[in-house]
Design an enzyme around this catalytic site. Sequence first.
Site, mmCIF file in Angstrom:
data_model
loop_
_atom_site.group_PDB
_atom_site.id
_atom_site.type_symbol
_atom_site.label_atom_id
_atom_site.label_comp_id
_atom_site.label_asym_id
_atom_site.label_seq_id
_atom_site.Cartn_x
_atom_site.Cartn_y
_atom_site.Cartn_z
ATOM 1 N N CYS A 67 -49.964 -14.682 -19.207
ATOM 2 C CA CYS A 67 -50.737 -15.845 -18.765
ATOM 3 C C CYS A 67 -49.876 -17.108 -18.738
ATOM 4 O O CYS A 67 -49.986 -17.935 -17.819
ATOM 5 C CB CYS A 67 -51.948 -16.043 -19.655
ATOM 6 S SG CYS A 67 -51.590 -16.116 -21.421
ATOM 7 N N TRP A 68 -49.006 -17.264 -19.723
ATOM 8 C CA TRP A 68 -48.155 -18.454 -19.809
ATOM 9 C C TRP A 68 -47.188 -18.529 -18.636
ATOM 10 O O TRP A 68 -46.901 -19.610 -18.118
ATOM 11 C CB TRP A 68 -47.368 -18.415 -21.126
ATOM 12 C CG TRP A 68 -46.544 -17.172 -21.290
ATOM 13 C CD1 TRP A 68 -46.986 -15.937 -21.717
ATOM 14 C CD2 TRP A 68 -45.155 -17.005 -20.989
ATOM 15 N NE1 TRP A 68 -45.958 -15.028 -21.722
ATOM 16 C CE2 TRP A 68 -44.821 -15.643 -21.277
ATOM 17 C CE3 TRP A 68 -44.158 -17.851 -20.536
ATOM 18 C CZ2 TRP A 68 -43.540 -15.138 -21.108
ATOM 19 C CZ3 TRP A 68 -42.872 -17.345 -20.360
ATOM 20 C CH2 TRP A 68 -42.584 -16.012 -20.646
#
Length: 344
Positions: free
Chosen positions: A74-75
């Site tokens: 996600c990052w």
Amino acid sequence: MDSRGTLTDEVLEGFRKMFYSQEKNVLARNVCSRTDPFDAAQSSDILDEMQPVFNHKVEPEGKPMTDQRGTGLCWLFSGLNLMRLPFMKEYNLEEFEFSQAHLVFWHKIEASNTFLYNMVKTAQNKEPLDGRLMTFLLRKPISDGGFWHILANLVNKHGLMPKKNFSEYYNSSYTSKMNDVLGSMLRQYAKAIRDLVAKGGCDEDIDNLIQDQMSNIYRVVGICLGIPSETFTWSYYDKDKAFKSIGPVTPKEFYEKHVKPFFNVDDKVCLVSDPRPTFEFGKLFTMDYINDVVGAKNCIFNNQPVELLLDLTAKSIKEGEAVLSSCELSRKYSSWRHGMHLKT
């Protein structure tokens, strides 16, 4: 033997009778045994209030929508989405994605190398193999997790590529099996490193061992993901249907010349809100063993009250600049409505 706290047959029978004495428990079981319990517990009336309409909106919107699929990246996805907005505006693009797979490749390589040198450090510090630190490091030698600083370090070192020049493949979208293979290899390599350190191996011997180990890691990651090209040419049509072309360039040149003037990863700071008494607000802090790029900048966090984070986020959006945020929202998020409502 001390019987205190034993779940006796009488106690368990009492639990069973109490459960079935309330009809709402049976109803809840019938629902939650067939669907996501968080979704089932959310109010449909409140969810109906969710509308993708906002007082302030960052333009342009990043298109197409990206999907991290079966990964914990996600990052990385959100960071690249953040970076593409000013890039799309500058180059007059209707749609654009940076290659996530390109940075997934380098993250696996860099994270593996970092793990091996962490094994050197822990061995030289005589960390016990069954201690908390080694248990933590060996439990999952490599994962998909990361922070903004790791993304910035990867971009500064390895640059960026358009997705058209290095596409997604199965193992960049579903990383668990590749991570399992790499994790098994890294644990074996950790033992070899500890054995060499215990025998009094010099730095040169250790570096040579790790270089041999990393050549195998590179081979496995290359087989799973493919290997990014050293140079590429990016051809595209802008919103006015004009043909444009950039290249041949290296990924690092592409970032330095065509992305960095509009989005410099080094200009950003990472604000967090950790209310624990041991972490004062208004202070910087870091953690050991969280950086995934040897020789790069360490991960530095600026601890501030959550109210300040909310205020700065609102100001940034009002000024037209998107914000990368990370928070726990699983209980507030509706997977089938693809949205979040704070009242749910």
